[in-house]
Design a protein around this motif. Structure first.
Motif, PDB file in Angstrom:
ATOM      1  N   SER A 126       0.752  -1.222  -0.175  1.00 27.56           N
ATOM      2  CA  SER A 126      -0.019   0.084  -0.057  1.00 27.56           C
ATOM      3  C   SER A 126       0.976   1.249   0.030  1.00 27.56           C
ATOM      4  O   SER A 126       0.566   2.280  -0.831  1.00 27.56           O
ATOM      5  N   VAL A 127       2.083   1.169   0.779  1.00 23.22           N
ATOM      6  CA  VAL A 127       2.678   2.493   0.891  1.00 23.22           C
ATOM      7  C   VAL A 127       3.413   2.639  -0.365  1.00 23.22           C
ATOM      8  O   VAL A 127       3.578   3.997  -0.996  1.00 23.22           O
ATOM      9  N   ILE A 128       4.144   1.628  -1.237  1.00 25.66           N
ATOM     10  CA  ILE A 128       4.735   1.655  -2.464  1.00 25.66           C
ATOM     11  C   ILE A 128       3.752   2.151  -3.352  1.00 25.66           C
ATOM     12  O   ILE A 128       4.067   3.268  -4.178  1.00 25.66           O
ATOM     13  N   LEU A 129       2.514   1.797  -3.231  1.00 25.63           N
ATOM     14  CA  LEU A 129       1.446   2.262  -4.288  1.00 25.63           C
ATOM     15  C   LEU A 129       1.235   3.918  -3.889  1.00 25.63           C
ATOM     16  O   LEU A 129       0.908   4.505  -5.028  1.00 25.63           O
ATOM     17  N   ALA A 130       1.013   4.358  -2.648  1.00 25.55           N
ATOM     18  CA  ALA A 130       0.910   5.611  -2.415  1.00 25.55           C
ATOM     19  C   ALA A 130       2.012   6.457  -2.862  1.00 25.55           C
ATOM     20  O   ALA A 130       1.828   7.514  -3.530  1.00 25.55           O
ATOM     21  N   VAL A 150      -4.067   4.578  -7.208  1.00 24.32           N
ATOM     22  CA  VAL A 150      -5.234   4.577  -6.672  1.00 24.32           C
ATOM     23  C   VAL A 150      -5.562   3.343  -5.687  1.00 24.32           C
ATOM     24  O   VAL A 150      -6.040   3.349  -4.733  1.00 24.32           O
ATOM     25  N   ASN A 151      -4.810   2.094  -6.112  1.00 25.74           N
ATOM     26  CA  ASN A 151      -4.899   0.732  -5.505  1.00 25.74           C
ATOM     27  C   ASN A 151      -4.319   1.066  -3.961  1.00 25.74           C
ATOM     28  O   ASN A 151      -4.447   0.010  -3.417  1.00 25.74           O
ATOM     29  N   THR A 152      -3.594   2.176  -3.838  1.00 25.77           N
ATOM     30  CA  THR A 152      -3.175   2.172  -2.374  1.00 25.77           C
ATOM     31  C   THR A 152      -4.132   2.043  -1.359  1.00 25.77           C
ATOM     32  O   THR A 152      -3.828   1.582  -0.168  1.00 25.77           O
ATOM     33  N   ILE A 170     -11.418   4.625   2.554  1.00 28.78           N
ATOM     34  CA  ILE A 170     -12.534   4.616   1.748  1.00 28.78           C
ATOM     35  C   ILE A 170     -12.792   5.932   0.897  1.00 28.78           C
ATOM     36  O   ILE A 170     -12.985   6.193  -0.040  1.00 28.78           O
ATOM     37  N   TYR A 171     -12.655   7.117   1.955  1.00 28.32           N
ATOM     38  CA  TYR A 171     -12.612   8.350   1.481  1.00 28.32           C
ATOM     39  C   TYR A 171     -11.903   8.770   0.312  1.00 28.32           C
ATOM     40  O   TYR A 171     -11.937   9.384  -0.801  1.00 28.32           O
ATOM     41  N   GLY A 172     -10.459   8.331   0.704  1.00 26.71           N
ATOM     42  CA  GLY A 172      -9.230   8.717  -0.406  1.00 26.71           C
ATOM     43  C   GLY A 172      -9.606   7.856  -1.704  1.00 26.71           C
ATOM     44  O   GLY A 172      -9.257   8.198  -2.724  1.00 26.71           O
ATOM     45  N   TRP A 173     -10.102   6.641  -1.668  1.00 23.33           N
ATOM     46  CA  TRP A 173     -10.488   5.795  -2.722  1.00 23.33           C
ATOM     47  C   TRP A 173     -11.286   6.183  -3.592  1.00 23.33           C
ATOM     48  O   TRP A 173     -11.178   6.491  -4.712  1.00 23.33           O
ATOM     49  N   MET A 174     -12.510   7.051  -2.989  1.00 22.16           N
ATOM     50  CA  MET A 174     -13.355   7.815  -3.774  1.00 22.16           C
ATOM     51  C   MET A 174     -12.869   8.956  -4.258  1.00 22.16           C
ATOM     52  O   MET A 174     -13.147   9.337  -5.511  1.00 22.16           O
ATOM     53  N   GLN A 182      -8.169  13.831 -13.040  1.00 25.93           N
ATOM     54  CA  GLN A 182      -6.699  14.273 -12.741  1.00 25.93           C
ATOM     55  C   GLN A 182      -6.654  14.486 -11.363  1.00 25.93           C
ATOM     56  O   GLN A 182      -7.201  15.430 -10.766  1.00 25.93           O
ATOM     57  N   LEU A 183      -5.374  14.250 -10.606  1.00 31.82           N
ATOM     58  CA  LEU A 183      -5.392  14.363  -9.092  1.00 31.82           C
ATOM     59  C   LEU A 183      -4.828  16.004  -8.983  1.00 31.82           C
ATOM     60  O   LEU A 183      -4.110  16.547  -9.971  1.00 31.82           O
ATOM     61  N   HIS A 184      -5.150  16.371  -7.821  1.00 33.83           N
ATOM     62  CA  HIS A 184      -4.583  17.834  -7.240  1.00 33.83           C
ATOM     63  C   HIS A 184      -3.256  17.842  -7.304  1.00 33.83           C
ATOM     64  O   HIS A 184      -2.574  17.071  -7.089  1.00 33.83           O
ATOM     65  N   PRO A 185      -2.473  18.927  -7.796  1.00 36.70           N
ATOM     66  CA  PRO A 185      -1.099  19.027  -7.636  1.00 36.70           C
ATOM     67  C   PRO A 185      -0.846  18.740  -6.033  1.00 36.70           C
ATOM     68  O   PRO A 185      -1.241  19.464  -5.018  1.00 36.70           O
TER      69      PRO A 185
END
Length: 168
Positions: free
Chosen positions: A16-20, A25-27, A62-66, A73-76
């Protein structure tokens, strides 16, 4: 002796940390699984603030995933104003003292104030991470610095080692 539960929780958590770190998004869903495993582990060793933290992480994941999944596009990544960051740190310290006292008075928690530092600064770090703020890493360093000896003292050697790696 390292349990299968500790191995599993750490393996999923590292993924999870590597994905973050890769803005993947799979983090979030891997984090939910890892936090569930850690909640059980921390309950077994009387680190109740860490159990609370894992429930918090599951909810914010759950919030972060949504939030991350809904955006094309992610916020900078941005910086937090220093005055705001100092206020956040002060609030985390006060919350640490309050929750540590509560655990000390009402439970058989091991190291309630130290465990509460891990909880409150992780909460702050998570909120900063969800808002993509650079200062999240300062908070994670504080958490890792306190968590390594705490987990080591509870014979969670693998967990202490992994948190030590995160610190590096």
């Amino acid at each position: 002796m390292i349990s299968y539960l500790e191995w599993s929780a750490n393996a999923v958590f590292v993924i999870s940390v590597i994905l973050a770190a890769r803005n993947n998004v799979n983090t979030w869903w891997t984090g939910i699984i890892g936090c569930g495993l850690f909640a059980v582990l921390f309950y077994q060793v009387n680190l109740y603030a860490d159990v609370t933290l894992m429930v918090f992480f599951i909810l914010t994941s759950i919030y972060g995933w949504m939030y991350w999944g809904a955006k094309k596009q992610l916020h900078p990544i941005q910086r937090t104003k220093m005055t705001n960051f100092v206020s956040f740190i002060a609030a985390a310290v006060l919350a640490t003292l309050a929750y540590g006292w509560l655990l000390h008075e009402m439970t058989d928690a091991y190291a309630p104030f130290i465990d509460s530092i891990v909880l409150m600064f992780s909460v702050l770090a998570q909120f900063l991470l969800m808002k993509r703020r650079l200062e999240t890493w300062v908070c994670w360093l504080i958490v890792d610095t306190v968590a390594v000896p705490l987990y080591f003292s509870r014979e969670l050697y693998l967990t202490a080692f992994v948190y030590g790696l995160f610190w590096c």
